[in-house]
Write a protein that holds these residues in place. Structure first.
Motif, PDB file in Angstrom:
ATOM      1  N   THR A 121       0.838  -1.205   0.000  1.00 54.74           N
ATOM      2  CA  THR A 121       0.000   0.000   0.000  1.00 54.74           C
ATOM      3  C   THR A 121       0.868   1.248   0.000  1.00 54.74           C
ATOM      4  N   CYS A 154      -6.457   8.656   0.679  1.00 55.54           N
ATOM      5  CA  CYS A 154      -5.284   8.259   1.459  1.00 55.54           C
ATOM      6  C   CYS A 154      -4.039   8.802   0.770  1.00 55.54           C
ATOM      7  N   ASP A 174     -10.172   2.869  -4.517  1.00 58.15           N
ATOM      8  CA  ASP A 174      -9.222   2.609  -5.608  1.00 58.15           C
ATOM      9  C   ASP A 174      -8.083   1.708  -5.143  1.00 58.15           C
ATOM     10  N   ILE A 175      -7.656   1.884  -3.904  1.00 54.48           N
ATOM     11  CA  ILE A 175      -6.618   1.004  -3.348  1.00 54.48           C
ATOM     12  C   ILE A 175      -7.160  -0.421  -3.285  1.00 54.48           C
ATOM     13  N   VAL A 180      -4.985   0.258   5.973  1.00 50.34           N
ATOM     14  CA  VAL A 180      -4.733   1.700   6.051  1.00 50.34           C
ATOM     15  C   VAL A 180      -4.794   2.174   7.497  1.00 50.34           C
ATOM     16  N   LEU A 196       2.333   1.680  -3.464  1.00 45.00           N
ATOM     17  CA  LEU A 196       1.299   2.168  -4.392  1.00 45.00           C
ATOM     18  C   LEU A 196       1.061   3.661  -4.208  1.00 45.00           C
ATOM     19  N   LEU A 197       0.922   4.108  -2.964  1.00 44.41           N
ATOM     20  CA  LEU A 197       0.664   5.528  -2.708  1.00 44.41           C
ATOM     21  C   LEU A 197       1.857   6.386  -3.112  1.00 44.41           C
ATOM     22  N   THR A 238      -8.949  -3.425   3.129  1.00 43.15           N
ATOM     23  CA  THR A 238      -8.109  -2.281   2.790  1.00 43.15           C
ATOM     24  C   THR A 238      -8.162  -1.247   3.904  1.00 43.15           C
ATOM     25  N   LEU A 284      -4.804   8.461  -3.251  1.00 40.65           N
ATOM     26  CA  LEU A 284      -5.826   7.609  -3.869  1.00 40.65           C
ATOM     27  C   LEU A 284      -7.013   7.450  -2.936  1.00 40.65           C
ATOM     28  N   HIS A 295      -7.318  -1.871  -6.761  1.00 38.86           N
ATOM     29  CA  HIS A 295      -5.975  -2.154  -7.286  1.00 38.86           C
ATOM     30  C   HIS A 295      -5.443  -3.491  -6.768  1.00 38.86           C
TER      31      HIS A 295
END
Length: 158
Positions: free
Chosen positions: A44, A97, A58-59, A74, A47-48, A70, A54, A62
């Motif tokens: 995560t 996020c 969307d996370i 987070v 990705l961010l 998720t 995002l 993905h």
């Protein structure tokens, strides 16, 4: 004959890249252990860092995870001050996020470990050897847009 040689080169390329990948990433494991983070948390953060802020949904999409899973990932990152959550100005029901300064610093450390390991290799090479390696890697990098396009379309890189 030419196909056999290309296959041999392909095999040597794959073995070399896989070996380097393992060597670079194995050095990072100790750093992440100290942060007591799970693989989903690390993914995560990466990705961010790559995509920027995002939406939570969307996370989840993905990583093909449930929104609740998720959110739990987070939540742990927020507790560690690596990620911040805020409302989407366009729709306050949506959560955005993004990495905090601490999160950006952690990612910089993550990538620096790999760079430090690569610097050892660079220091061992003569200028001509380094030039050859750089030219080869730049050829590989030129293929990246097509690779991303193929993966986005759900196909292999063939």
């Amino acid at each position: 004959m030419l196909n056999d040689y290309k296959q041999e080169l392909s095999d040597r390329f794959m073995e070399s890249v896989e070996y380097l990948n393992r060597q670079i990433h194995s050095g990072r494991l100790g750093g992440w252990e100290a942060l007591e983070m799970t693989i989903p948390q690390i993914k995560t953060l990466v990705l961010l860092e790559r995509m920027g802020p995002l939406r939570m949904s969307d996370i989840a999409i993905h990583f093909e995870r449930a929104l609740s899973a998720t959110t739990a990932v987070v939540d742990r990152l927020v507790e560690k001050d690596l990620v911040a959550r805020r409302s989407d100005p366009a729709d306050r029901r949506l959560v955005i996020c993004e990495l905090t300064d601490t999160g950006r610093h952690a990612m910089a450390q993550f990538w620096r470990i790999g760079r430090d390991r690569l610097q050892i290799v660079v220091d061992m090479l003569q200028v001509e050897e380094l030039e050859t390696v750089v030219k080869g890697l730049e050829l590989v990098l030129r293929a990246e847009p097509q690779i991303q396009k193929n993966f986005a379309a759900g196909h292999s890189a063939d």
